[in-house]
Design an enzyme around this catalytic site. Structure first.
Site, PDB file in Angstrom:
ATOM      1  N   ASP A   1     109.865 -29.920 -23.588  1.00 37.55           N
ATOM      2  CA  ASP A   1     110.276 -29.176 -24.784  1.00 37.55           C
ATOM      3  C   ASP A   1     110.436 -30.111 -25.988  1.00 37.55           C
ATOM      4  O   ASP A   1     110.076 -29.753 -27.122  1.00 37.55           O
ATOM      5  CB  ASP A   1     111.590 -28.430 -24.522  1.00 37.55           C
ATOM      6  CG  ASP A   1     111.400 -27.236 -23.596  1.00 37.55           C
ATOM      7  OD1 ASP A   1     110.239 -26.861 -23.356  1.00 37.55           O
ATOM      8  OD2 ASP A   1     112.413 -26.684 -23.134  1.00 37.55           O
TER       9      ASP A   1
ATOM     10  N   ASP B   1      95.588 -28.914 -28.124  1.00 43.90           N
ATOM     11  CA  ASP B   1      96.134 -28.795 -26.770  1.00 43.90           C
ATOM     12  C   ASP B   1      96.584 -30.180 -26.324  1.00 43.90           C
ATOM     13  O   ASP B   1      95.815 -31.152 -26.396  1.00 43.90           O
ATOM     14  CB  ASP B   1      95.061 -28.239 -25.815  1.00 43.90           C
ATOM     15  CG  ASP B   1      95.638 -27.933 -24.438  1.00 43.90           C
ATOM     16  OD1 ASP B   1      95.971 -26.773 -24.195  1.00 43.90           O
ATOM     17  OD2 ASP B   1      95.766 -28.878 -23.631  1.00 43.90           O
TER      18      ASP B   1
ATOM     19  N   HIS C   1     111.224 -30.277 -17.731  1.00 44.61           N
ATOM     20  CA  HIS C   1     110.933 -29.391 -18.857  1.00 44.61           C
ATOM     21  C   HIS C   1     111.714 -29.738 -20.129  1.00 44.61           C
ATOM     22  O   HIS C   1     111.190 -29.519 -21.233  1.00 44.61           O
ATOM     23  CB  HIS C   1     111.198 -27.933 -18.450  1.00 44.61           C
ATOM     24  CG  HIS C   1     110.141 -27.402 -17.522  1.00 44.61           C
ATOM     25  ND1 HIS C   1     108.922 -26.942 -17.955  1.00 44.61           N
ATOM     26  CD2 HIS C   1     110.130 -27.294 -16.169  1.00 44.61           C
ATOM     27  CE1 HIS C   1     108.202 -26.558 -16.913  1.00 44.61           C
ATOM     28  NE2 HIS C   1     108.905 -26.765 -15.825  1.00 44.61           N
TER      29      HIS C   1
ATOM     30  N   ASN D   1     105.804 -32.414 -17.811  1.00 45.46           N
ATOM     31  CA  ASN D   1     106.832 -31.538 -17.256  1.00 45.46           C
ATOM     32  C   ASN D   1     107.136 -31.891 -15.801  1.00 45.46           C
ATOM     33  O   ASN D   1     108.296 -31.932 -15.380  1.00 45.46           O
ATOM     34  CB  ASN D   1     106.383 -30.080 -17.342  1.00 45.46           C
ATOM     35  CG  ASN D   1     106.590 -29.486 -18.721  1.00 45.46           C
ATOM     36  OD1 ASN D   1     107.472 -29.909 -19.465  1.00 45.46           O
ATOM     37  ND2 ASN D   1     105.775 -28.510 -19.081  1.00 45.46           N
TER      38      ASN D   1
ATOM     39  N   GLU E   1     101.387 -25.251 -24.519  1.00 45.07           N
ATOM     40  CA  GLU E   1     101.224 -26.496 -25.259  1.00 45.07           C
ATOM     41  C   GLU E   1     100.122 -26.409 -26.299  1.00 45.07           C
ATOM     42  O   GLU E   1      99.625 -27.436 -26.772  1.00 45.07           O
ATOM     43  CB  GLU E   1     100.925 -27.646 -24.281  1.00 45.07           C
ATOM     44  CG  GLU E   1      99.599 -27.556 -23.559  1.00 45.07           C
ATOM     45  CD  GLU E   1      99.668 -26.785 -22.240  1.00 45.07           C
ATOM     46  OE1 GLU E   1      98.843 -27.075 -21.364  1.00 45.07           O
ATOM     47  OE2 GLU E   1     100.538 -25.904 -22.096  1.00 45.07           O
TER      48      GLU E   1
END
Length: 325
Positions: free
Chosen positions: A220, A203, A216, A211, A246
Site C-alpha cells: 500500500d 503497471d 500488504h 506484497n 497496481e
C-alpha cells in the site's frame, strides 16, 4: 412522433443499446428546459449526476438486460439550468427493425423521498429519546441539533456523494469511474476539434512479490508513493487515476504519439530512480493515441495491449500501441 405522444402527461425518451438518445417528447423537453436538438444524439448519462450514473450502471443496465424492463426507478435528471429534477422512471427493452432500443417514460417527483425518509427516521428517534432517562434527554438535545443540520445539508448531499464516488480511498487519486467519464469527455472534444490526446497505462513490475515478501502495508505504501510521484510530475490539465490494483492511468490532453512516448519514458525513468519509502520499483508502460476510429474501449484496449507487450518483453519499458500495428 405523433402529437399525442409528444404532449403526453409524462416524459418519454428512447435510447439505443449504447445509451444514445434517439427520440424524446416535448413533455420531457419542457420538464428539463431543452430544445429537441439539445437532447437528441447525446448519451443519456450526460443528463445524470455522477451518483445517478453509478446507480444507472449498477441497477438499470443489468436489470433491463436480464428482465427486459425496469419499473419505478427513482433518480434525478439534470435540467438545462443544472438543477436536479427528481423523476420516477419506467423502461422497457424492445427490438425494432433488427435494432435494440430502450423506451422510457418518466414522471416528475416533487419530493426527495430518500431525504424525507431520513428526516422521518430522525423524528422517530427523537420520540424514543423523549421517553428515555435524563442521560438520554441530553442525547435528545444533540439529536435536535443534528435534525436541524440535516435539513440544511440536504442540498450538499449529492455533492458529497459525487466526491466520494470519484476518489480512490487509498491513494487519493481519481478513480476508475472518473477516468471513464474523463475519457468520454476527451473523445467528444477530439471529435469536435481534432485535438489529439494520449493514454498511458502504468503497471508496477513484480508487485505481487512485494506484497508476498513484505506484506500488504508495504504494498500500500508503494502504491501511495507512486501515486504521489505521478501527481507531482503531471501537468495541471492531465488526468491521473488509479485504474485498479497496481495499475494507474494518465490521460494526456493535447498530446501526440511522439509526445506521449517521450512523456512515458520520462515517467519510467523517474520512477526507476525514485525510492518508494525504503524500496525501489520499476514500471511497465503502455501508450496509445486517439484516432478517428477509436472509442473509449478500443483506446483502453490498445494501451493495454501495449502494456502487455512491455511486460512480456522484459518489463521496465515503454511501448506505444502504434508499434504493434
Amino acid at each position: 412522433m405523433d402529437t399525442q405522444l409528444d404532449f403526453a402527461p409524462c416524459g418519454y425518451f428512447s435510447i439505443s443499446s449504447k445509451g444514445i438518445i434517439q427520440s424524446v417528447n416535448q413533455t420531457l423537453l419542457n420538464m428539463l428546459g431543452y430544445d429537441r436538438n439539445g437532447m437528441l444524439d447525446r448519451h443519456i448519462e450526460s443528463f445524470l449526476s455522477v451518483t445517478n450514473k453509478l446507480f444507472f450502471h449498477t441497477y438499470f443496465y443489468p436489470f433491463i438486460q436480464l428482465y427486459g424492463q425496469v419499473s419505478e426507478l427513482y433518480l434525478s435528471l439534470k435540467a438545462s439550468s443544472q438543477l436536479d429534477v427528481p423523476v420516477l422512471l419506467n423502461g422497457v427493452r424492445q427490438e425494432r427493425n433488427g435494432e435494440i432500443f430502450i423506451d422510457c417514460v418518466v414522471v416528475e417527483m416533487r419530493k426527495r423521498l430518500e431525504h424525507e425518509k431520513d428526516i422521518l427516521q430522525t423524528k422517530k428517534r427523537l420520540e424514543e429519546l423523549y421517553q428515555a432517562t435524563n442521560e438520554a434527554n441530553k442525547k435528545l438535545e444533540l439529536l435536535h441539533q443534528e435534525y436541524e443540520i440535516k435539513q440544511q445539508e440536504l442540498m450538499n448531499v449529492n455533492h458529497q456523494l459525487e466526491t466520494i464516488a470519484l476518489t480512490d480511498p487509498l491513494t487519493g487519486l481519481k478513480n476508475r469511474r472518473f477516468l471513464q467519464e474523463s475519457l468520454l469527455t476527451n473523445i467528444a472534444l477530439f471529435q469536435r476539434t481534432q485535438l489529439s490526446f494520449s493514454l498511458l497505462i502504468f503497471d508496477i513490475d513484480h508487485f505481487k512479490s512485494i506484497n508476498d515478501t513484505y506484506g500488504h502495508p508495504v504494498g500500500d505504501l508503494v502504491l501511495i508513493k507512486l501515486a504521489q510521484l505521478l501527481k507531482a510530475e503531471a501537468r495541471e490539465i492531465d488526468i491521473v487515476a488509479r485504474y485498479g490494483g497496481e495499475e494507474f492511468i494518465l490521460i494526456l490532453p493535447n498530446t501526440t504519439q511522439e509526445d506521449s512516448s517521450r512523456i512515458a519514458e520520462r515517467y519510467r525513468s523517474k520512477i526507476e530512480a525514485t525510492p518508494m519509502g525504503e524500496y525501489r520499483i520499476t514500471t511497465s508502460i503502455g501508450a496509445a493515441t486517439i484516432t478517428q476510429e477509436d472509442s473509449d474501449q478500443t483506446l483502453l484496449q490498445k494501451a493495454d495491449q501495449a502494456l502487455y507487450y512491455s511486460k512480456a518483453n522484459g518489463r521496465n519499458r515503454v511501448t506505444h500501441a502504434i508499434a504493434l500495428t
